[in-house]
Design an enzyme around this catalytic site. Structure first.
Site, PDB file in Angstrom:
ATOM      1  CD  GLU A 281      -2.931  -0.831   2.412  1.00 10.64           C
ATOM      2  OE1 GLU A 281      -4.116  -0.508   2.227  1.00 10.64           O
ATOM      3  OE2 GLU A 281      -2.440  -1.068   3.538  1.00 10.64           O
TER       4      GLU A 281
ATOM      5  CE1 TYR B 104     -18.550  25.599  -4.393  1.00 17.35           C
ATOM      6  CE2 TYR B 104     -19.706  26.701  -2.619  1.00 17.35           C
ATOM      7  CZ  TYR B 104     -19.559  26.441  -3.956  1.00 17.35           C
ATOM      8  OH  TYR B 104     -20.407  27.014  -4.857  1.00 17.35           O
TER       9      TYR B 104
ATOM     10  CD  GLU C  97      -8.351   4.767  11.797  1.00 16.59           C
ATOM     11  OE1 GLU C  97      -9.114   3.805  12.011  1.00 16.59           O
ATOM     12  OE2 GLU C  97      -7.373   4.688  11.008  1.00 16.59           O
TER      13      GLU C  97
ATOM     14  CE  LYS D 212      -6.756   2.310   2.057  1.00 16.06           C
ATOM     15  NZ  LYS D 212      -5.769   1.837   3.041  1.00 16.06           N
TER      16      LYS D 212
END
Length: 118
Positions: free
Chosen positions: A23, A55, A75, A100
């Site tokens: 990963e 935005y 996290e 994810k």
């Protein structure tokens, strides 16, 4: 004080993120939903972009953060990104959902949802 919500929904970007060695060598898809409290009466009075939460600028900041930082955990990414957005855009409260999509093949997506205040 009345606080409204400015939101960004379904913001797609990519990041190098994960705990496994493979990963750490690939880009993976991430999807963000962001809600930010803001008193929208102020910019509405003058129709003034400089008094609102831009935005587009916030979306670009999220994309740039994900492209330039690398974490093992979503996290950690969520916590650090929220802290940066609060600081840079002078946010009082932000709620972030970070997905994810490819992490668990049997699930449409996995992720975290956090709410932080300044």
């Amino acid at each position: 004080m009345i606080l409204d919500t400015v939101f960004i929904e379904g913001l797609h970007t990519r990041a190098v993120i994960g705990v496994y060695e493979w990963e750490k060598e690939i880009w993976q898809d991430l999807v963000f939903d962001i809600e930010m409290e803001h008193d929208n009466r102020v910019p509405a009075m003058d129709d003034d972009l400089s008094k609102t939460l831009d935005y587009e600028a916030i979306s670009n900041a999220i994309i740039e953060f994900c492209r330039t930082k690398q974490f093992e955990l979503i996290e950690t990414l969520a916590e650090r990104l929220c802290a940066q957005l609060i600081e840079v855009f002078n946010l009082t409260t932000i709620t972030m959902t970070l997905r994810k999509p490819g992490a668990v093949p049997a699930a449409r997506a996995v992720g975290v949802k956090i709410r932080r205040t300044a």
